[in-house]
Design a protein around this motif. Sequence first.
Motif, PDB file in Angstrom:
ATOM      1  N   ALA A 115      10.006  -4.283 -13.987  1.00  0.00           N
ATOM      2  CA  ALA A 115      10.036  -4.700 -12.587  1.00  0.00           C
ATOM      3  C   ALA A 115       8.874  -4.084 -11.810  1.00  0.00           C
ATOM      4  CB  ALA A 115      11.370  -4.300 -11.954  1.00  0.00           C
ATOM      5  N   GLN A 116       8.638  -2.798 -12.001  1.00  0.00           N
ATOM      6  CA  GLN A 116       7.551  -2.138 -11.281  1.00  0.00           C
ATOM      7  C   GLN A 116       6.199  -2.730 -11.658  1.00  0.00           C
ATOM      8  OE1 GLN A 116       8.275   1.918 -12.424  1.00  0.00           O
ATOM      9  NE2 GLN A 116       9.608   2.341 -10.673  1.00  0.00           N
ATOM     10  N   LEU A 131       1.902  -8.403  -8.314  1.00  0.00           N
ATOM     11  CA  LEU A 131       2.080  -9.338  -7.200  1.00  0.00           C
ATOM     12  C   LEU A 131       1.604  -8.729  -5.889  1.00  0.00           C
ATOM     13  CD1 LEU A 131       5.615 -10.708  -8.152  1.00  0.00           C
ATOM     14  CD2 LEU A 131       3.492 -12.021  -8.128  1.00  0.00           C
ATOM     15  N   ARG A 132       1.914  -7.464  -5.669  1.00  0.00           N
ATOM     16  CA  ARG A 132       1.521  -6.813  -4.418  1.00  0.00           C
ATOM     17  C   ARG A 132       0.003  -6.726  -4.295  1.00  0.00           C
ATOM     18  NH1 ARG A 132       2.917  -0.637  -4.048  1.00  0.00           N
ATOM     19  NH2 ARG A 132       1.160  -0.678  -5.511  1.00  0.00           N
ATOM     20  N   SER A 140      10.628 -10.132 -13.046  1.00  0.00           N
ATOM     21  CA  SER A 140      11.078  -9.080 -12.141  1.00  0.00           C
ATOM     22  C   SER A 140      12.553  -9.256 -11.782  1.00  0.00           C
ATOM     23  CB  SER A 140      10.231  -9.084 -10.856  1.00  0.00           C
ATOM     24  OG  SER A 140       8.879  -8.814 -11.136  1.00  0.00           O
ATOM     25  N   TYR A 167       5.376  -5.811 -12.847  1.00  0.00           N
ATOM     26  CA  TYR A 167       5.133  -7.150 -12.309  1.00  0.00           C
ATOM     27  C   TYR A 167       5.028  -7.144 -10.795  1.00  0.00           C
ATOM     28  CZ  TYR A 167       5.702  -9.582 -16.750  1.00  0.00           C
ATOM     29  OH  TYR A 167       5.510 -10.046 -18.030  1.00  0.00           O
ATOM     30  N   LEU A 168       5.850  -6.343 -10.124  1.00  0.00           N
ATOM     31  CA  LEU A 168       5.789  -6.291  -8.662  1.00  0.00           C
ATOM     32  C   LEU A 168       4.471  -5.681  -8.190  1.00  0.00           C
ATOM     33  CD1 LEU A 168       9.458  -5.209  -7.827  1.00  0.00           C
ATOM     34  CD2 LEU A 168       8.407  -7.452  -7.464  1.00  0.00           C
ATOM     35  N   ARG A 169       3.942  -4.734  -8.945  1.00  0.00           N
ATOM     36  CA  ARG A 169       2.640  -4.161  -8.593  1.00  0.00           C
ATOM     37  C   ARG A 169       1.539  -5.218  -8.696  1.00  0.00           C
ATOM     38  NH1 ARG A 169       2.577  -0.551 -12.161  1.00  0.00           N
ATOM     39  NH2 ARG A 169       3.609   1.048 -10.905  1.00  0.00           N
ATOM     40  N   ARG A 217       2.246 -16.151 -11.371  1.00  0.00           N
ATOM     41  CA  ARG A 217       3.055 -15.549 -10.301  1.00  0.00           C
ATOM     42  C   ARG A 217       4.524 -15.900 -10.461  1.00  0.00           C
ATOM     43  NH1 ARG A 217      -1.568 -17.023  -7.228  1.00  0.00           N
ATOM     44  NH2 ARG A 217      -0.569 -18.935  -6.495  1.00  0.00           N
ATOM     45  N   LEU A 271       7.593 -13.232 -11.075  1.00  0.00           N
ATOM     46  CA  LEU A 271       8.803 -13.195 -10.251  1.00  0.00           C
ATOM     47  C   LEU A 271      10.054 -13.325 -11.115  1.00  0.00           C
ATOM     48  CD1 LEU A 271       7.768 -15.353  -7.144  1.00  0.00           C
ATOM     49  CD2 LEU A 271       8.412 -12.926  -7.142  1.00  0.00           C
TER      50      LEU A 271
END
Length: 231
Positions: free
Chosen positions: A36-37, A43-44, A61, A39-41, A54, A58
């Motif tokens: 999760a961390q 995206l951010r 994540s 993929y979210l990084r 993308r 998501l």
Amino acid sequence: MTISEASTRVPAPHPDETVKALNVLIHDLRAPLSVAQGYLRLLRENRLEAEADRERALTQSMEALGRITRLCEDAAAFVAEPATFSDGPVVAVRASELVDRVTEACTALSSPLTIGSGAGLSGTVRSAHPDRLVQSLAVVLCAVRRSTRNESVRVSVHEDEKEARFLLGCEDDRAALMSGPPQTFDPWRGGNGIALPLACRTITEAGGRIWTVADGRGGVGIALPEEASAP
């Protein structure tokens, strides 16, 4: 000697098991948290230009966060006070229906099993929470199936002892005893997280028994009383 006389129940939870559950939870959280961390990084930081990438990030994540949620729910259930046998109305479930539901639950856990029974399987299992009992049976059977690679489960109802028995890895009750006295089933066997000890606790709180067949192949037996209420 009967299985009832020889088998041993899984011990009730104690403080040491709470510590063990916490250690298992910490271990099992690492992988989904990392996913999760990561993929979210991405995206951010807008490092994924393609829309498909993308969307995939998501999806991965969300799946990881769902896994984290389930692990935390299992942990909360494990440390919670056990439900009482009278918690809710008791429902009588036919043994044949129980077999069908456990089969479906195993398939949902991506570990399909062939669950067979003798002709005209009769008897009932009484439970205040049949859904939890079905899920617990499936968790134990699937955990053993992954370690033994045995896909065949035999179910029988013993009217004289008022039990319904699920046997995985041995042909029948006689074979289960000929190889030696049954051994205590270890609910903390590796790779199953908190779900397995939680499932074992649900079964034993219902008056059920779980044992390992002493033949070196890892077969397991689960016996449920026909009239006891499950938590």
